[in-house]
Design a protein around this motif. Structure first.
Motif, PDB file in Angstrom:
ATOM      1  N   ARG A  27       0.833  -1.203   0.000  1.00 24.87           N
ATOM      2  CA  ARG A  27       0.000   0.000   0.000  1.00 24.87           C
ATOM      3  C   ARG A  27       0.868   1.253   0.000  1.00 24.87           C
ATOM      4  NH1 ARG A  27      -2.709   3.693   2.652  1.00 24.87           N
ATOM      5  NH2 ARG A  27      -4.941   3.871   2.433  1.00 24.87           N
ATOM      6  N   ILE A  28       0.447   2.238  -0.785  1.00 24.04           N
ATOM      7  CA  ILE A  28       1.153   3.517  -0.865  1.00 24.04           C
ATOM      8  C   ILE A  28       0.653   4.399   0.285  1.00 24.04           C
ATOM      9  CG2 ILE A  28       1.554   5.583  -2.266  1.00 24.04           C
ATOM     10  CD1 ILE A  28       1.081   3.729  -4.742  1.00 24.04           C
ATOM     11  N   GLY A  29       1.503   4.590   1.271  1.00 24.96           N
ATOM     12  CA  GLY A  29       1.125   5.344   2.464  1.00 24.96           C
ATOM     13  C   GLY A  29       1.634   6.765   2.448  1.00 24.96           C
ATOM     14  N   PRO A  30       1.426   7.498   3.545  1.00 25.81           N
ATOM     15  CA  PRO A  30       1.759   8.924   3.590  1.00 25.81           C
ATOM     16  C   PRO A  30       3.241   9.251   3.527  1.00 25.81           C
ATOM     17  CG  PRO A  30       0.901   8.189   5.701  1.00 25.81           C
ATOM     18  CD  PRO A  30       0.758   7.044   4.754  1.00 25.81           C
ATOM     19  N   ALA A  31       4.124   8.288   3.710  1.00 27.02           N
ATOM     20  CA  ALA A  31       5.564   8.566   3.626  1.00 27.02           C
ATOM     21  C   ALA A  31       6.237   7.708   2.557  1.00 27.02           C
ATOM     22  CB  ALA A  31       6.222   8.339   4.980  1.00 27.02           C
ATOM     23  N   SER A  32       5.452   7.141   1.649  1.00 28.66           N
ATOM     24  CA  SER A  32       6.007   6.211   0.666  1.00 28.66           C
ATOM     25  C   SER A  32       6.952   6.862  -0.332  1.00 28.66           C
ATOM     26  CB  SER A  32       4.877   5.502  -0.093  1.00 28.66           C
ATOM     27  OG  SER A  32       4.204   4.601   0.754  1.00 28.66           O
ATOM     28  N   ALA A  33       6.707   8.095  -0.729  1.00 22.27           N
ATOM     29  CA  ALA A  33       7.520   8.716  -1.772  1.00 22.27           C
ATOM     30  C   ALA A  33       8.983   8.856  -1.356  1.00 22.27           C
ATOM     31  CB  ALA A  33       6.946  10.071  -2.183  1.00 22.27           C
ATOM     32  N   SER A  34       9.247   9.292  -0.138  1.00 21.41           N
ATOM     33  CA  SER A  34      10.648   9.443   0.281  1.00 21.41           C
ATOM     34  C   SER A  34      11.304   8.071   0.423  1.00 21.41           C
ATOM     35  CB  SER A  34      10.759  10.254   1.572  1.00 21.41           C
ATOM     36  OG  SER A  34      10.040   9.637   2.607  1.00 21.41           O
ATOM     37  N   TRP A  35      10.587   7.091   0.954  1.00 22.53           N
ATOM     38  CA  TRP A  35      11.114   5.728   1.068  1.00 22.53           C
ATOM     39  C   TRP A  35      11.395   5.155  -0.325  1.00 22.53           C
ATOM     40  CZ3 TRP A  35       9.057   1.154  -0.782  1.00 22.53           C
ATOM     41  CH2 TRP A  35       9.693  -0.013  -0.349  1.00 22.53           C
ATOM     42  N   PHE A  36      10.488   5.396  -1.274  1.00 24.69           N
ATOM     43  CA  PHE A  36      10.618   4.939  -2.655  1.00 24.69           C
ATOM     44  C   PHE A  36      11.901   5.494  -3.278  1.00 24.69           C
ATOM     45  CE2 PHE A  36       9.448   5.568  -7.204  1.00 24.69           C
ATOM     46  CZ  PHE A  36       9.104   4.266  -7.552  1.00 24.69           C
ATOM     47  N   ARG A  37      12.140   6.796  -3.103  1.00 25.68           N
ATOM     48  CA  ARG A  37      13.355   7.443  -3.607  1.00 25.68           C
ATOM     49  C   ARG A  37      14.607   6.792  -3.026  1.00 25.68           C
ATOM     50  NH1 ARG A  37      11.448  12.422  -2.331  1.00 25.68           N
ATOM     51  NH2 ARG A  37      10.360  13.201  -4.121  1.00 25.68           N
ATOM     52  N   GLU A  38      14.574   6.530  -1.733  1.00 26.32           N
ATOM     53  CA  GLU A  38      15.717   5.878  -1.075  1.00 26.32           C
ATOM     54  C   GLU A  38      15.988   4.498  -1.672  1.00 26.32           C
ATOM     55  OE1 GLU A  38      14.703   5.813   3.073  1.00 26.32           O
ATOM     56  OE2 GLU A  38      14.827   7.998   3.248  1.00 26.32           O
ATOM     57  N   GLN A  39      14.933   3.751  -1.958  1.00 24.76           N
ATOM     58  CA  GLN A  39      15.099   2.412  -2.538  1.00 24.76           C
ATOM     59  C   GLN A  39      15.698   2.504  -3.944  1.00 24.76           C
ATOM     60  OE1 GLN A  39      14.563  -0.311  -0.521  1.00 24.76           O
ATOM     61  NE2 GLN A  39      14.238   1.370   0.911  1.00 24.76           N
ATOM     62  N   LEU A  40      15.235   3.456  -4.735  1.00 20.93           N
ATOM     63  CA  LEU A  40      15.777   3.655  -6.085  1.00 20.93           C
ATOM     64  C   LEU A  40      17.251   4.054  -6.015  1.00 20.93           C
ATOM     65  CD1 LEU A  40      12.863   5.587  -7.835  1.00 20.93           C
ATOM     66  CD2 LEU A  40      13.448   3.169  -8.090  1.00 20.93           C
ATOM     67  N   ASP A  41      17.587   4.953  -5.099  1.00 26.06           N
ATOM     68  CA  ASP A  41      18.985   5.378  -4.940  1.00 26.06           C
ATOM     69  C   ASP A  41      19.873   4.205  -4.551  1.00 26.06           C
ATOM     70  OD1 ASP A  41      18.241   7.978  -5.545  1.00 26.06           O
ATOM     71  OD2 ASP A  41      18.266   8.667  -3.456  1.00 26.06           O
ATOM     72  N   ALA A  42      19.423   3.398  -3.607  1.00 24.55           N
ATOM     73  CA  ALA A  42      20.218   2.260  -3.130  1.00 24.55           C
ATOM     74  C   ALA A  42      20.453   1.236  -4.240  1.00 24.55           C
ATOM     75  CB  ALA A  42      19.532   1.597  -1.936  1.00 24.55           C
ATOM     76  N   ALA A  43      19.466   1.058  -5.097  1.00 26.61           N
ATOM     77  CA  ALA A  43      19.583   0.076  -6.183  1.00 26.61           C
ATOM     78  C   ALA A  43      20.364   0.626  -7.376  1.00 26.61           C
ATOM     79  CB  ALA A  43      18.202  -0.376  -6.636  1.00 26.61           C
ATOM     80  N   LYS A  44      20.599   1.938  -7.391  1.00 20.07           N
ATOM     81  CA  LYS A  44      21.347   2.597  -8.472  1.00 20.07           C
ATOM     82  C   LYS A  44      20.752   2.294  -9.857  1.00 20.07           C
ATOM     83  CE  LYS A  44      25.719   2.975  -6.071  1.00 20.07           C
ATOM     84  NZ  LYS A  44      25.748   2.444  -4.793  1.00 20.07           N
ATOM     85  N   LEU A  45      19.423   2.390  -9.940  1.00 17.96           N
ATOM     86  CA  LEU A  45      18.767   2.193 -11.232  1.00 17.96           C
ATOM     87  C   LEU A  45      19.063   3.377 -12.137  1.00 17.96           C
ATOM     88  CD1 LEU A  45      15.228   0.828 -10.296  1.00 17.96           C
ATOM     89  CD2 LEU A  45      17.317  -0.440 -10.756  1.00 17.96           C
ATOM     90  N   THR A  46      19.175   3.100 -13.426  1.00 15.87           N
ATOM     91  CA  THR A  46      19.394   4.154 -14.419  1.00 15.87           C
ATOM     92  C   THR A  46      18.326   4.051 -15.492  1.00 15.87           C
ATOM     93  OG1 THR A  46      20.906   2.753 -15.691  1.00 15.87           O
ATOM     94  CG2 THR A  46      21.894   4.174 -14.009  1.00 15.87           C
ATOM     95  N   GLY A  47      18.286   5.032 -16.376  1.00 11.50           N
ATOM     96  CA  GLY A  47      17.289   5.075 -17.443  1.00 11.50           C
ATOM     97  C   GLY A  47      17.160   3.744 -18.157  1.00 11.50           C
ATOM     98  N   GLY A  48      15.925   3.297 -18.323  1.00 10.13           N
ATOM     99  CA  GLY A  48      15.648   2.029 -18.986  1.00 10.13           C
ATOM    100  C   GLY A  48      15.513   0.858 -18.036  1.00 10.13           C
ATOM    101  N   ASP A  49      16.035   1.004 -16.799  1.00 10.33           N
ATOM    102  CA  ASP A  49      15.841  -0.052 -15.818  1.00 10.33           C
ATOM    103  C   ASP A  49      14.357  -0.126 -15.447  1.00 10.33           C
ATOM    104  OD1 ASP A  49      18.508  -0.828 -15.798  1.00 10.33           O
ATOM    105  OD2 ASP A  49      19.037   0.446 -14.100  1.00 10.33           O
ATOM    106  N   VAL A  50      13.976  -1.193 -14.751  1.00 13.46           N
ATOM    107  CA  VAL A  50      12.559  -1.531 -14.582  1.00 13.46           C
ATOM    108  C   VAL A  50      12.094  -1.428 -13.135  1.00 13.46           C
ATOM    109  CG1 VAL A  50      10.877  -3.424 -14.849  1.00 13.46           C
ATOM    110  CG2 VAL A  50      12.658  -3.073 -16.573  1.00 13.46           C
ATOM    111  N   ILE A  51      10.883  -0.937 -12.984  1.00 12.95           N
ATOM    112  CA  ILE A  51      10.167  -0.935 -11.713  1.00 12.95           C
ATOM    113  C   ILE A  51       8.951  -1.842 -11.896  1.00 12.95           C
ATOM    114  CG2 ILE A  51       8.812   0.451 -10.091  1.00 12.95           C
ATOM    115  CD1 ILE A  51      11.719   1.242 -10.127  1.00 12.95           C
ATOM    116  N   PHE A  52       8.868  -2.908 -11.094  1.00 19.34           N
ATOM    117  CA  PHE A  52       7.672  -3.749 -11.061  1.00 19.34           C
ATOM    118  C   PHE A  52       6.761  -3.207  -9.975  1.00 19.34           C
ATOM    119  CE2 PHE A  52      10.626  -6.810 -12.964  1.00 19.34           C
ATOM    120  CZ  PHE A  52       9.842  -7.302 -14.002  1.00 19.34           C
ATOM    121  N   LEU A  53       5.479  -3.107 -10.271  1.00 20.50           N
ATOM    122  CA  LEU A  53       4.517  -2.547  -9.329  1.00 20.50           C
ATOM    123  C   LEU A  53       3.398  -3.540  -9.032  1.00 20.50           C
ATOM    124  CD1 LEU A  53       4.269   0.946 -11.020  1.00 20.50           C
ATOM    125  CD2 LEU A  53       5.376   0.456  -8.831  1.00 20.50           C
ATOM    126  N   SER A  54       3.122  -3.728  -7.757  1.00 18.39           N
ATOM    127  CA  SER A  54       2.028  -4.572  -7.298  1.00 18.39           C
ATOM    128  C   SER A  54       1.448  -3.891  -6.063  1.00 18.39           C
ATOM    129  CB  SER A  54       2.555  -5.969  -6.952  1.00 18.39           C
ATOM    130  OG  SER A  54       1.511  -6.784  -6.460  1.00 18.39           O
TER     131      SER A  54
END
Length: 182
Positions: A27-54
């Protein structure tokens, strides 16, 4: 994720084509966006990489922010999840999750996955706002959603699909394609 521990999970997925991926679920909660950014930064995703959403959705504003982050990083979005071996599996993305999905520079449709939309709702109490204030806030929210979806390349007709039901309305593959959502 009420400002502390997130109600979402993230796991790194190895793609067969060599791209990096992160699978997000929950579930997308009230603090999900900052946590989401942190996860993307840690994974070092770059353009063209994939985000799976459920996700069943959640906070509208957080979904919009997350989608904007996805777009700014040039990521590909896929409605799906990863099994224990890291293989993509179909899933569902509804409500605010659709805004995250719409942020994808490329949006891929996985067979048997589903996108669901519905009317937005308010968390304020009935007596808190005058009728005029409620109408004004509804118009502002509608405009914000329409502007966002148009900037993401989604047809403005998405609003018709969204306003058709208070319950989740699962889009057919043809509808998602015709709306330029996939």
């Amino acid at each position: 994720d009420f400002f502390g521990s997130p109600s979402m999970t993230a796991s790194v997925v190895s793609m067969a084509d060599g791209r990096k991926a992160l699978a997000f679920a929950g579930r997308i909660g009230p603090a999900s966006a900052s946590w989401f950014r942190e996860q993307l930064d840690a994974a070092k995703l770059t353009g063209g990489d994939v985000i799976f959403l459920s996700s069943p959705g959640g906070s509208l504003d957080q979904g919009l922010i997350m989608g904007a982050v996805v777009r700014s990083r040039g990521l590909t979005t896929v409605v799906g999840k990863a099994d224990s071996a890291g293989r993509p599996q179909p899933s569902r993305c509804a409500s605010a999750c659709v805004f995250v999905f719409a942020g994808g520079k490329v949006r891929e449709a996985m067979p048997r996955s589903m996108l669901g939309v519905h009317q937005f709702s308010s968390t304020s109490s009935r007596g808190d706002e005058s009728a005029n204030d409620l109408v004004a806030r509804t118009q502002q929210t509608t405009g914000m959603i329409l502007d966002y979806m148009t900037r993401m390349g989604v047809s403005p007709s998405i609003m018709q699909a969204m306003t058709a039901s208070k319950d989740i309305r699962w889009l057919t593959e043809k509808e998602a394609f015709d709306l330029n959502l996939t």
